[in-house]
Design a protein around this motif. Structure first.
Motif, PDB file in Angstrom:
ATOM      1  N   ALA A   1       0.830  -1.214   0.000  1.00 51.51           N
ATOM      2  CA  ALA A   1       0.000   0.000   0.000  1.00 51.51           C
ATOM      3  C   ALA A   1       0.863   1.262   0.000  1.00 51.51           C
ATOM      4  CB  ALA A   1      -0.936  -0.007   1.211  1.00 51.51           C
ATOM      5  N   ILE A   2       1.999   1.222   0.694  1.00 55.72           N
ATOM      6  CA  ILE A   2       2.918   2.362   0.700  1.00 55.72           C
ATOM      7  C   ILE A   2       3.436   2.612  -0.711  1.00 55.72           C
ATOM      8  CG2 ILE A   2       5.180   3.193   1.484  1.00 55.72           C
ATOM      9  CD1 ILE A   2       4.704   1.673   4.097  1.00 55.72           C
ATOM     10  N   ILE A   3       3.819   1.548  -1.392  1.00 56.12           N
ATOM     11  CA  ILE A   3       4.331   1.675  -2.763  1.00 56.12           C
ATOM     12  C   ILE A   3       3.286   2.334  -3.660  1.00 56.12           C
ATOM     13  CG2 ILE A   3       5.076   0.396  -4.814  1.00 56.12           C
ATOM     14  CD1 ILE A   3       6.227  -1.723  -2.844  1.00 56.12           C
ATOM     15  N   ALA A   4       2.036   1.922  -3.534  1.00 52.47           N
ATOM     16  CA  ALA A   4       0.967   2.488  -4.358  1.00 52.47           C
ATOM     17  C   ALA A   4       0.785   3.977  -4.086  1.00 52.47           C
ATOM     18  CB  ALA A   4      -0.336   1.731  -4.110  1.00 52.47           C
ATOM     19  N   SER A   5       0.871   4.374  -2.818  1.00 51.95           N
ATOM     20  CA  SER A   5       0.711   5.786  -2.463  1.00 51.95           C
ATOM     21  C   SER A   5       1.881   6.620  -2.966  1.00 51.95           C
ATOM     22  CB  SER A   5       0.588   5.934  -0.943  1.00 51.95           C
ATOM     23  OG  SER A   5      -0.560   5.266  -0.453  1.00 51.95           O
ATOM     24  N   ILE A   6       3.086   6.085  -2.823  1.00 51.79           N
ATOM     25  CA  ILE A   6       4.264   6.812  -3.283  1.00 51.79           C
ATOM     26  C   ILE A   6       4.286   6.892  -4.806  1.00 51.79           C
ATOM     27  CG2 ILE A   6       6.795   6.678  -3.421  1.00 51.79           C
ATOM     28  CD1 ILE A   6       6.815   5.721  -0.540  1.00 51.79           C
ATOM     29  N   LYS A   7       3.772   5.872  -5.460  1.00 56.07           N
ATOM     30  CA  LYS A   7       3.722   5.886  -6.929  1.00 56.07           C
ATOM     31  C   LYS A   7       2.891   7.061  -7.433  1.00 56.07           C
ATOM     32  CE  LYS A   7       2.436   3.134 -10.976  1.00 56.07           C
ATOM     33  NZ  LYS A   7       1.848   1.864 -11.484  1.00 56.07           N
ATOM     34  N   GLU A   8       1.809   7.376  -6.762  1.00 56.02           N
ATOM     35  CA  GLU A   8       0.969   8.506  -7.157  1.00 56.02           C
ATOM     36  C   GLU A   8       1.760   9.813  -7.097  1.00 56.02           C
ATOM     37  OE1 GLU A   8      -2.487   8.523  -4.732  1.00 56.02           O
ATOM     38  OE2 GLU A   8      -3.294   6.642  -5.510  1.00 56.02           O
ATOM     39  N   VAL A   9       2.570   9.970  -6.059  1.00 53.18           N
ATOM     40  CA  VAL A   9       3.394  11.175  -5.911  1.00 53.18           C
ATOM     41  C   VAL A   9       4.422  11.245  -7.034  1.00 53.18           C
ATOM     42  CG1 VAL A   9       5.044  12.390  -4.433  1.00 53.18           C
ATOM     43  CG2 VAL A   9       3.083  11.208  -3.412  1.00 53.18           C
ATOM     44  N   ILE A  10       5.094  10.139  -7.279  1.00 53.89           N
ATOM     45  CA  ILE A  10       6.151  10.111  -8.285  1.00 53.89           C
ATOM     46  C   ILE A  10       5.592  10.334  -9.687  1.00 53.89           C
ATOM     47  CG2 ILE A  10       7.788   8.560  -9.454  1.00 53.89           C
ATOM     48  CD1 ILE A  10       8.570   7.531  -6.692  1.00 53.89           C
ATOM     49  N   GLU A  11       4.455   9.737  -9.977  1.00 53.29           N
ATOM     50  CA  GLU A  11       3.871   9.922 -11.310  1.00 53.29           C
ATOM     51  C   GLU A  11       3.542  11.383 -11.577  1.00 53.29           C
ATOM     52  OE1 GLU A  11       0.577   7.179 -11.471  1.00 53.29           O
ATOM     53  OE2 GLU A  11       1.773   5.697 -12.575  1.00 53.29           O
ATOM     54  N   ARG A  12       3.012  12.072 -10.562  1.00 51.78           N
ATOM     55  CA  ARG A  12       2.704  13.495 -10.735  1.00 51.78           C
ATOM     56  C   ARG A  12       3.975  14.289 -10.983  1.00 51.78           C
ATOM     57  NH1 ARG A  12      -0.896  12.620  -6.314  1.00 51.78           N
ATOM     58  NH2 ARG A  12       0.620  13.520  -4.868  1.00 51.78           N
TER      59      ARG A  12
ATOM     60  N   GLU B   1       8.919   1.672  -6.048  1.00 47.66           N
ATOM     61  CA  GLU B   1       9.496   0.582  -5.253  1.00 47.66           C
ATOM     62  C   GLU B   1      10.860   0.972  -4.705  1.00 47.66           C
ATOM     63  OE1 GLU B   1       7.353  -3.070  -7.730  1.00 47.66           O
ATOM     64  OE2 GLU B   1       9.444  -2.567  -8.090  1.00 47.66           O
ATOM     65  N   VAL B   2      11.696   1.545  -5.567  1.00 51.27           N
ATOM     66  CA  VAL B   2      13.029   1.973  -5.122  1.00 51.27           C
ATOM     67  C   VAL B   2      12.908   3.060  -4.053  1.00 51.27           C
ATOM     68  CG1 VAL B   2      15.158   3.145  -5.851  1.00 51.27           C
ATOM     69  CG2 VAL B   2      14.192   1.320  -7.265  1.00 51.27           C
ATOM     70  N   ALA B   3      12.020   4.019  -4.291  1.00 51.17           N
ATOM     71  CA  ALA B   3      11.827   5.104  -3.317  1.00 51.17           C
ATOM     72  C   ALA B   3      11.322   4.558  -1.986  1.00 51.17           C
ATOM     73  CB  ALA B   3      10.842   6.131  -3.868  1.00 51.17           C
ATOM     74  N   THR B   4      10.429   3.582  -2.047  1.00 48.84           N
ATOM     75  CA  THR B   4       9.884   2.985  -0.823  1.00 48.84           C
ATOM     76  C   THR B   4      10.957   2.231  -0.056  1.00 48.84           C
ATOM     77  OG1 THR B   4       7.680   2.765  -1.803  1.00 48.84           O
ATOM     78  CG2 THR B   4       8.173   1.387   0.101  1.00 48.84           C
ATOM     79  N   VAL B   5      11.696   1.376  -0.759  1.00 51.98           N
ATOM     80  CA  VAL B   5      12.744   0.592  -0.096  1.00 51.98           C
ATOM     81  C   VAL B   5      13.786   1.515   0.529  1.00 51.98           C
ATOM     82  CG1 VAL B   5      14.611  -1.069  -0.426  1.00 51.98           C
ATOM     83  CG2 VAL B   5      12.413  -1.428  -1.566  1.00 51.98           C
ATOM     84  N   GLN B   6      14.251   2.493  -0.227  1.00 48.57           N
ATOM     85  CA  GLN B   6      15.252   3.414   0.307  1.00 48.57           C
ATOM     86  C   GLN B   6      14.698   4.210   1.493  1.00 48.57           C
ATOM     87  OE1 GLN B   6      17.736   5.838  -2.054  1.00 48.57           O
ATOM     88  NE2 GLN B   6      17.807   4.453  -3.793  1.00 48.57           N
TER      89      GLN B   6
END
Length: 560
Positions: free
Chosen positions: A54-65, A175-180
């Motif tokens: 779920a964290i990855i999905a939320s961060i993906k929205e930020v990165i896509e924007r 995924e990379v942003a989440t792991v880091q």
């Protein structure tokens, strides 16, 4: 410039700067400030792995924007922007078939095109694909594959492993942003991780702690457990805990090879995921709350322009000055009632310790039009209470004590309630209040408000500073104080944020007894004159006739 405007500027103008510093202190990248964890209210119901996803999905929205706003050159360098930690990094460069045959390059391009979402296949041709080669590094371990800069792959194609590996670019970035982010968060918050490790292996029902069997590991766990007042008597050894010592030790070098391919199964990442969500959500809420407070309540903070002589006299000679450096009352406060309030404050000082600190200010005003019964401004060390709801003083006093303790112990947090020393009370409080609310009818107004989007909802009352204030009031209920500056015991049942559960009061009592003793030692009553002007004997007799005669000779209550 008015005080109101100055206050708004000081609290809001520097919001982003202060918030970024707070995120940095916690090891959270500033880029994730915009992440919205809509699942945060269901954290306790989620498995750790599901939280990570779920964290990855939320961060993906930020990165896509953010990614969509970049030029191609910046997009090709985007992984550099995501380098929050030295582990699990990625590199990307434009790929036009260097060092491979045309046939092989054509195969890669065709396979990428076939894996595009249909809407991208309609927009661009295969020849227009901007192909990139990506290398993921984690220690000495690497993984490489291909993606496209100007399209999105189908979800089932991401990380698909055939002869070549393919990535959906923004999914991989998330995924990379989440792991880091999680690795950096774990490294920055080792004490918190070790506390959570002990908490996970502590059964609150049986009051028993499970420990590793390996001796040195067990001793380290017991040391942390004792520090935070967990019961370590009759601890039970569990050999399965030995296999997760890398989590307790926050060993980020463990399982590096597995993290490359199976990061969603990584023990450390799963373990810290919920705390990461709680911390980031709390920071976001706290700074937004400060913005609301600064705009809605700034006028309540504003200093009176020119008080009349009578009001000025009352403000410069009253018993609140025995604990506060400045006391203000506005024109709506009846002076006769203010004298009565002083009497009650004098009585309260005899019953509980109210810390003295001349840098703190107390303002008594009419707050009804601001939609609150009291406000605490920590930056300005100011308490503001509504003169028609003076019982709110004890709650705002809780805020004051919370702040004073944080400053006293020089914690990295703004409030003592944000430290691990308060965590066990915070968790127990939340558990009991939620249990109580679930027993109430869903159409009850207080329940509707609790789950609403209004300011005074579950997010407000479950933030640690408000929990501390509620628990302080609950602690005071032990003394059954009959004082208009304190919430009456019979009123606790009217609000969903309070409980008079005997087991809970027993739990919090030692904590508050310890801090009250600390306050007595570090913030005793002043033996020096605390009034701001000369007070004659006649004035003492006329204004303070209700004070016992012997009190005038009490060194703690000297007027001069």
């Amino acid at each position: 410039m008015t005080t109101e405007i100055k206050l708004t500027t000081s609290l809001v103008g520097n919001k982003n700067e202060k918030m970024q510093q707070k995120l940095k202190d916690k090891g959270i990248p500033a880029l994730l400030n915009e992440a919205e964890f809509n699942f945060k209210d269901k954290l306790n119901e989620l498995e750790d792995r599901d939280t990570l996803v779920a964290i990855i999905a939320s961060i993906k929205e930020v990165i896509e924007r953010d990614f969509s706003l970049q030029q191609q050159k910046q997009q090709l360098n985007y992984f550099k922007k995501l380098k929050f930690h030295t582990s699990y990094t990625a590199e990307m460069k434009r790929f036009k078939g260097e060092n491979i045959s045309k046939k092989t390059f054509s195969r890669i391009r065709t396979q990428l095109y076939d894996r595009l979402l249909p809407k991208y296949q309609e927009r661009i041709t295969k020849e227009e694909l901007v192909i990139v080669k990506i290398i993921i590094k984690n220690g000495k371990h690497t993984q490489e594959g291909y993606s496209v800069l100007n399209g999105k792959l189908k979800s089932n194609a991401h990380r698909e492993k055939g002869y070549y590996r393919y990535y959906d670019l923004t999914t991989l970035m998330a995924e990379v942003a989440t792991v880091q982010s999680l690795l950096n968060f774990a490294a920055k918050n080792k004490r918190t991780i070790q506390y959570l490790f002990v908490e996970k292996h502590f059964d609150s029902t049986s009051n028993l702690l499970s420990t590793p069997a390996q001796k040195s590991f067990k001793n380290r766990v017991l040391k942390v457990a004792k520090k935070y007042n967990f019961n370590v008597n009759d601890a039970i050894e569990n050999t399965s805990i030995d296999s997760v010592s890398h989590i307790f030790n926050v060993d980020l070098f463990a399982n590096q090879a597995e993290r490359i391919t199976e990061f969603k199964e990584d023990g450390i990442l799963q373990f810290v995921s919920k705390e990461f969500v709680r911390e980031l959500s709390y920071i976001q809420y706290k700074f937004n709350d400060q913005s609301v407070k600064s705009t809605n309540y700034a006028k309540a903070f504003e200093t009176l322009s020119t008080p009349t002589v009578k009001y000025a006299n009352e403000m410069t000679a009253n018993f609140f000055l025995k604990r506060y450096g400045i006391v203000e009352i506005d024109k709506d406060v009846c002076l006769t009632e203010f004298k009565d309030l002083q009497k009650h404050f004098f009585n309260l000082m005899q019953e509980i310790h109210i810390p003295y600190n001349k840098s703190y200010k107390l303002k008594i005003k009419k707050l009804g039009k601001y939609g609150t019964e009291g406000v605490f401004f920590p930056t300005h060390k100011t308490l503001v209470i509504d003169y028609e709801n003076t019982h709110f003083y004890s709650r705002i006093l809780g805020n004051q004590i919370d702040k004073m303790l944080a400053d006293l112990f020089n914690t990295k947090e703004n409030y003592y309630s944000q430290t691990l020393e308060f965590r066990h009370i915070l968790n127990s409080y939340k558990r009991i209040i939620l249990q109580n609310i679930r027993t109430l009818p869903t159409d009850k107004d207080s329940v509707k408000k609790w789950y609403s989007d209004s300011k005074y909802n579950k997010d407000f009352y479950f933030n640690s500073t408000q929990v501390f204030a509620s628990c302080f009031e609950i602690y005071l209920s032990k003394f059954n104080l009959k004082n208009p500056l304190v919430r009456a015991n019979e009123e606790f049942s009217e609000e969903v944020i309070y409980t008079l559960n005997s087991n809970f009061i027993e739990l919090i009592t030692p904590f508050f007894e310890r801090i009250m003793e600390t306050l007595k030692e570090k913030f005793p009553p002043s033996n020096k004159r605390t009034f701001l002007r000369e007070v004659s004997d006649e004035e003492i007799k006329s204004n303070y006739i209700y004070i016992p005669e012997e009190a005038h000779s009490d060194p703690q209550l000297l007027l001069f």
